[in-house]
Scaffold this motif. Structure first.
Motif, PDB file in Angstrom:
ATOM      1  N   ILE A   8       0.977  -1.131  -0.099  1.00  0.00           N
ATOM      2  CA  ILE A   8       0.407   0.342   0.259  1.00  0.00           C
ATOM      3  C   ILE A   8       1.147   1.368   0.154  1.00  0.00           C
ATOM      4  CG2 ILE A   8       0.168  -0.054   2.495  1.00  0.00           C
ATOM      5  CD1 ILE A   8      -2.730   0.486   2.108  1.00  0.00           C
ATOM      6  N   PHE A  39       4.076  -4.834   2.775  1.00  0.00           N
ATOM      7  CA  PHE A  39       5.020  -3.251   2.457  1.00  0.00           C
ATOM      8  C   PHE A  39       4.486  -1.872   2.151  1.00  0.00           C
ATOM      9  CE2 PHE A  39       5.052  -2.836  -1.427  1.00  0.00           C
ATOM     10  CZ  PHE A  39       4.782  -3.890  -2.512  1.00  0.00           C
ATOM     11  N   ALA A  41       4.839   0.556   0.515  1.00  0.00           N
ATOM     12  CA  ALA A  41       5.561   0.415  -1.323  1.00  0.00           C
ATOM     13  C   ALA A  41       5.985   2.337  -0.985  1.00  0.00           C
ATOM     14  CB  ALA A  41       4.755   0.726  -2.339  1.00  0.00           C
ATOM     15  N   ILE A 136       6.271  -8.409  -5.906  1.00  0.00           N
ATOM     16  CA  ILE A 136       4.930  -9.503  -6.119  1.00  0.00           C
ATOM     17  C   ILE A 136       5.896 -10.920  -6.417  1.00  0.00           C
ATOM     18  CG2 ILE A 136       2.949 -10.504  -6.906  1.00  0.00           C
ATOM     19  CD1 ILE A 136       1.685  -8.177  -7.587  1.00  0.00           C
ATOM     20  N   VAL A 144      -2.215 -12.502  -4.283  1.00  0.00           N
ATOM     21  CA  VAL A 144      -2.356 -10.361  -3.688  1.00  0.00           C
ATOM     22  C   VAL A 144      -3.672  -9.499  -3.959  1.00  0.00           C
ATOM     23  CG1 VAL A 144      -1.229  -8.607  -4.427  1.00  0.00           C
ATOM     24  CG2 VAL A 144      -0.123 -11.021  -5.560  1.00  0.00           C
ATOM     25  N   GLY A 147      -7.500  -4.535  -4.528  1.00  0.00           N
ATOM     26  CA  GLY A 147      -9.400  -3.708  -4.755  1.00  0.00           C
ATOM     27  C   GLY A 147      -8.771  -3.845  -6.672  1.00  0.00           C
TER      28      GLY A 147
HETATM   29  P1  TYM Z   1      -2.750   1.590  -2.862  1.00  0.00           P
HETATM   30  O1  TYM Z   1      -2.078   2.337  -2.108  1.00  0.00           O
HETATM   31  O2  TYM Z   1      -3.370   3.107  -4.023  1.00  0.00           O
HETATM   32  O3  TYM Z   1      -4.438   1.046  -2.394  1.00  0.00           O
HETATM   33  C1  TYM Z   1      -3.893  -0.522  -1.420  1.00  0.00           C
HETATM   34  C2  TYM Z   1      -5.204  -0.735  -2.227  1.00  0.00           C
HETATM   35  O4  TYM Z   1      -6.547  -0.161  -1.386  1.00  0.00           O
HETATM   36  C3  TYM Z   1      -6.948  -0.490  -2.766  1.00  0.00           C
HETATM   37  N1  TYM Z   1      -8.247   0.076  -2.742  1.00  0.00           N
HETATM   38  C4  TYM Z   1      -9.309   0.554  -3.012  1.00  0.00           C
HETATM   39  N2  TYM Z   1     -10.307  -0.921  -2.802  1.00  0.00           N
HETATM   40  C5  TYM Z   1     -11.503  -0.687  -3.451  1.00  0.00           C
HETATM   41  N3  TYM Z   1     -12.490   0.491  -2.901  1.00  0.00           N
HETATM   42  C6  TYM Z   1     -11.577   1.698  -3.637  1.00  0.00           C
HETATM   43  N4  TYM Z   1     -12.122   2.705  -3.592  1.00  0.00           N
HETATM   44  C7  TYM Z   1      -9.908   1.755  -3.742  1.00  0.00           C
HETATM   45  N5  TYM Z   1      -8.797   2.725  -3.753  1.00  0.00           N
HETATM   46  C8  TYM Z   1      -7.709   1.351  -2.911  1.00  0.00           C
HETATM   47  C9  TYM Z   1      -6.165  -1.269  -3.814  1.00  0.00           C
HETATM   48  O5  TYM Z   1      -6.913  -1.355  -4.600  1.00  0.00           O
HETATM   49  C10 TYM Z   1      -5.097  -1.953  -3.629  1.00  0.00           C
HETATM   50  O6  TYM Z   1      -4.704  -2.953  -3.390  1.00  0.00           O
HETATM   51  N6  TYM Z   1       0.378  -0.158  -7.009  1.00  0.00           N
HETATM   52  C11 TYM Z   1      -0.502  -0.297  -5.236  1.00  0.00           C
HETATM   53  C12 TYM Z   1       0.759  -0.744  -4.529  1.00  0.00           C
HETATM   54  C13 TYM Z   1       1.657  -1.863  -4.224  1.00  0.00           C
HETATM   55  C14 TYM Z   1       0.584  -2.976  -4.179  1.00  0.00           C
HETATM   56  C15 TYM Z   1       2.032  -3.962  -4.789  1.00  0.00           C
HETATM   57  C16 TYM Z   1       0.347  -3.926  -4.102  1.00  0.00           C
HETATM   58  C17 TYM Z   1       2.923  -1.710  -4.294  1.00  0.00           C
HETATM   59  N7  TYM Z   1       2.626  -3.234  -5.433  1.00  0.00           N
HETATM   60  C18 TYM Z   1       2.533  -5.466  -5.325  1.00  0.00           C
HETATM   61  C19 TYM Z   1       0.342  -5.163  -4.120  1.00  0.00           C
HETATM   62  C20 TYM Z   1       1.385  -5.767  -5.018  1.00  0.00           C
HETATM   63  C21 TYM Z   1      -1.381   1.142  -5.198  1.00  0.00           C
HETATM   64  O7  TYM Z   1      -0.963   1.746  -5.327  1.00  0.00           O
HETATM   65  O8  TYM Z   1      -2.059   0.631  -3.922  1.00  0.00           O
END
Ligand code: TYM
Length: 331
Positions: A8, A39, A41, A136, A144, A147
């Motif tokens: 996150i 972790f 991120a 990952i 994994v 959302g």
């Molecule tokens: P991030 O930080 O934007 O969001 C963290 C997690 O929250 C979920 N999410 C939601 N789920 C439902 N409704 C919503 N409105 C909503 N907004 C956010 C996201 O899907 C996420 O699971 N790229 C990722 C971080 C990351 C990551 C990874 C995740 C980096 N490396 C490896 C998994 C595996 C991100 O920006 O999440």
């Protein structure tokens, strides 16, 4: 034991309700059955302009929020992405396997670069999903938990894993997204067709660390529709359906049961109840985060142990990767 991994970003002062319901909640339940790696991120958080001091603070506050949500350092490995160098090292190798057009198709890049135009976006924003794939694949997880908005990144991750495996030698496990249908996408309370997000923020976003009274007010001002009947219909009634989803997820009451309970009652009652359910959740959550932040050395100790364990796993995979692409090992 099969593994689970997720991350996150520490991009705001607080996580929001979409982060919690869409992802974090599943992290907590998966701890029982899987070996888990979670972790913060921070590498992903510098793809857009940022303030270094804030990033450092938010990283620690993020860790406190993971713990307050129920991620258990006794069972899960909790770490900060930048403290495990294998992530960026593996990312380079995967970048060299990714087509330019393939990266350009990522909708999140299109969305996030839309404002200033592609020319103003950083190359890091462009390669971001490939770093995510490295995050990952290094841990060879089965699931994994994320959302809905991360589904495309997971598909790219699987494609890259498959490509590496077939071009070199089977090295990576193909991970599966773990997405809870009912909470895969929590919507903004004002812009009911958009997902709740850190970048929109504002009065449609419930921040977990906000004053609960502020969050209650946001729920009571949520956009609904011009009808009066409480019914679950995400297409025709996105605002009301989102509120029902939030209520159901936090209270554990089935949607059908909720709908039946609101028969003959108006949106005002629904909003008041959702506001209460949200307050009942965020109040202890927020108190716990503040408690945890009182002893930062404890958080740092958790991260130090986490980085050690994560490095062990990630470094072992990276060694295979380097070997298979033909890098000469240091004598
Ligand atoms: P991030 O930080 O934007 O969001 C963290 C997690 O929250 C979920 N999410 C939601 N789920 C439902 N409704 C919503 N409105 C909503 N907004 C956010 C996201 O899907 C996420 O699971 N790229 C990722 C971080 C990351 C990551 C990874 C995740 C980096 N490396 C490896 C998994 C595996 C991100 O920006 O999440």
């Amino acid at each position: 034991r099969p593994r689970v991994l997720s991350g996150i970003q520490p991009t705001a002062d607080s996580f929001h309700l979409g982060n919690f319901l869409g992802a974090l909640r599943q992290w907590v339940t998966l701890q029982d059955e899987f070996e888990t790696f979670f972790f913060v991120a921070d590498l992903h958080s510098i793809t857009m302009p940022h303030d270094p001091k804030l990033l450092r603070e938010r990283t620690l506050v993020s860790v406190a929020q993971l713990l307050a949500a129920g991620v258990d350092p006794e069972r899960a490995t909790i770490f900060v992405q930048s403290q495990v160098p294998a992530h960026t090292q593996a990312a380079w190798v995967l970048e060299c396997l990714t087509g330019f057009g393939e990266a350009r198709r990522m909708t999140q890049f299109k969305d996030k670069s839309a404002k200033g135009g592609e020319g103003a976006a950083s190359v890091g924003l462009f390669t971001y999903p490939i770093l995510q794939a490295a995050d990952i694949l290094l841990y060879r997880p089965q699931y994994v938990p994320v959302g809905e908005d991360q589904r495309q990144h997971l598909e790219l991750t699987r494609d890259l894993a498959q490509r590496f495996n077939s071009r070199f030698k089977k090295t990576f496990r193909l991970p599966e997204p773990y997405i809870m249908a009912s909470t895969a996408k929590i919507y903004d309370l004002q812009l009911v067709e958009k997902q709740m997000s850190k970048s929109i923020g504002g009065s449609g976003c419930i921040w977990l660390l906000d004053d609960p009274a502020v969050s209650a007010k946001k729920v009571r001002s949520a956009v609904t529709d011009s009808e009066t009947e409480v019914r679950f219909d995400p297409v025709e009634k996105p605002g009301v359906s989102n509120l029902l989803n939030i209520h159901s997820a936090l209270s554990g009451t089935d949607i059908d049961e909720l709908v039946a309970a609101y028969a003959g009652r108006g949106y005002g009652d629904l909003k008041a109840d959702v506001a209460q359910v949200v307050v009942d959740f965020v109040t202890p959550f927020r108190n716990r985060v503040h408690e945890l932040l009182d002893d930062r050395s404890e958080l740092e100790a958790i991260l130090s142990a986490g980085a050690e364990r994560a490095t062990e796993v990630a470094q072992a995979t990276l060694r295979d990767v380097y070997d298979r692409v033909g890098f000469l090992p240091r004598a």
